[in-house]
Design a protein around this motif. Structure first.
Motif, mmCIF file in Angstrom:
data_model
loop_
_atom_site.group_PDB
_atom_site.id
_atom_site.type_symbol
_atom_site.label_atom_id
_atom_site.label_comp_id
_atom_site.label_asym_id
_atom_site.label_seq_id
_atom_site.Cartn_x
_atom_site.Cartn_y
_atom_site.Cartn_z
ATOM 1 N N VAL A 10 0.862 -1.186 0.000
ATOM 2 C CA VAL A 10 0.000 0.000 0.000
ATOM 3 C C VAL A 10 0.899 1.236 0.000
ATOM 4 O O VAL A 10 1.833 1.326 0.789
ATOM 5 N N ILE A 11 0.581 2.173 -0.902
ATOM 6 C CA ILE A 11 1.333 3.421 -1.018
ATOM 7 C C ILE A 11 0.380 4.570 -0.707
ATOM 8 O O ILE A 11 -0.740 4.607 -1.212
ATOM 9 N N GLU A 12 0.833 5.490 0.135
ATOM 10 C CA GLU A 12 0.033 6.681 0.391
ATOM 11 C C GLU A 12 0.250 7.667 -0.752
ATOM 12 O O GLU A 12 1.374 7.859 -1.221
ATOM 13 N N LEU A 13 -0.849 8.278 -1.183
ATOM 14 C CA LEU A 13 -0.820 9.262 -2.262
ATOM 15 C C LEU A 13 -1.085 10.650 -1.693
ATOM 16 O O LEU A 13 -1.789 10.788 -0.692
ATOM 17 N N SER A 14 -0.560 11.649 -2.350
ATOM 18 C CA SER A 14 -0.881 13.027 -1.985
ATOM 19 C C SER A 14 -2.376 13.241 -2.180
ATOM 20 O O SER A 14 -2.964 12.736 -3.147
ATOM 21 N N LYS A 15 -3.007 14.002 -1.294
ATOM 22 C CA LYS A 15 -4.445 14.260 -1.439
ATOM 23 C C LYS A 15 -4.761 15.081 -2.685
ATOM 24 O O LYS A 15 -5.916 15.153 -3.101
ATOM 25 N N ARG A 16 -3.738 15.655 -3.313
ATOM 26 C CA ARG A 16 -3.952 16.368 -4.575
ATOM 27 C C ARG A 16 -4.555 15.458 -5.632
ATOM 28 O O ARG A 16 -5.257 15.923 -6.523
ATOM 29 N N VAL A 17 -4.266 14.144 -5.534
ATOM 30 C CA VAL A 17 -4.794 13.209 -6.529
ATOM 31 C C VAL A 17 -6.324 13.277 -6.577
ATOM 32 O O VAL A 17 -6.922 13.148 -7.642
ATOM 33 N N PHE A 18 -6.957 13.520 -5.435
ATOM 34 C CA PHE A 18 -8.418 13.547 -5.399
ATOM 35 C C PHE A 18 -8.971 14.764 -6.131
ATOM 36 O O PHE A 18 -9.985 14.674 -6.817
ATOM 37 N N THR A 19 -8.308 15.896 -6.020
ATOM 38 C CA THR A 19 -8.808 17.104 -6.686
ATOM 39 C C THR A 19 -8.350 17.192 -8.141
ATOM 40 O O THR A 19 -9.058 17.741 -8.974
ATOM 41 N N GLU A 20 -7.185 16.616 -8.454
ATOM 42 C CA GLU A 20 -6.617 16.771 -9.790
ATOM 43 C C GLU A 20 -6.950 15.635 -10.754
ATOM 44 O O GLU A 20 -6.855 15.815 -11.966
ATOM 45 N N ASN A 21 -7.308 14.443 -10.255
ATOM 46 C CA ASN A 21 -7.502 13.283 -11.123
ATOM 47 C C ASN A 21 -8.974 12.855 -11.111
ATOM 48 O O ASN A 21 -9.462 12.300 -10.126
#
Length: 116
Positions: A10-21
């Motif tokens: 499991v890799i943690e992603l930046s929360k930016r992924v939710f707004t940008e993708n």
């Protein structure tokens, strides 16, 4: 010589992924922003080796990109506390099934999750 073992990671992603993708956001309509954004995968390598492959946009010997664009752009670090308790699998098919089950369970717990 032991057969290949497959490990879930499991890799943690930046929360930016939710707004940008958009695809990521559409896959996680339940996400309320409290917990983290995650990527769940499986590998025959160590989780650390696989994470490095994702972050560097690794290509295999045939030239195919085997890294996730989402992890390459938004991956921050491994989350061993979310996968160290999971035993390795003997077949790729078992690991793929477990990857999906674990990803869906993490989604139910409130994480935003991407998996292949």
């Amino acid at each position: 010589m032991p057969k290949t073992l497959y490990t879930i990671y499991v890799i943690e992603l930046s929360k930016r992924v939710f707004t940008e993708n958009t695809k990521f956001r559409n896959a996680n309509p339940q996400f309320n922003g409290v917990l983290e954004c995650l990527y769940v995968g499986m590998t025959s390598k160590t989780p650390k080796e696989r994470f490095i492959q994702h972050k560097t946009g690794h290509r295999n010997k045939k030239g195919y990109k085997i890294s996730s664009n989402i992890v390459e752009k938004y991956g921050t670090y491994l989350r061993p506390s979310l996968f160290n308790h999971i035993d390795p699998f003997f077949t790729r098919a078992e690991a793929l099934k477990a990857e999906e089950q674990i990803a869906l369970e993490l989604r139910r717990e409130g994480y935003a999750v991407w998996f292949n």
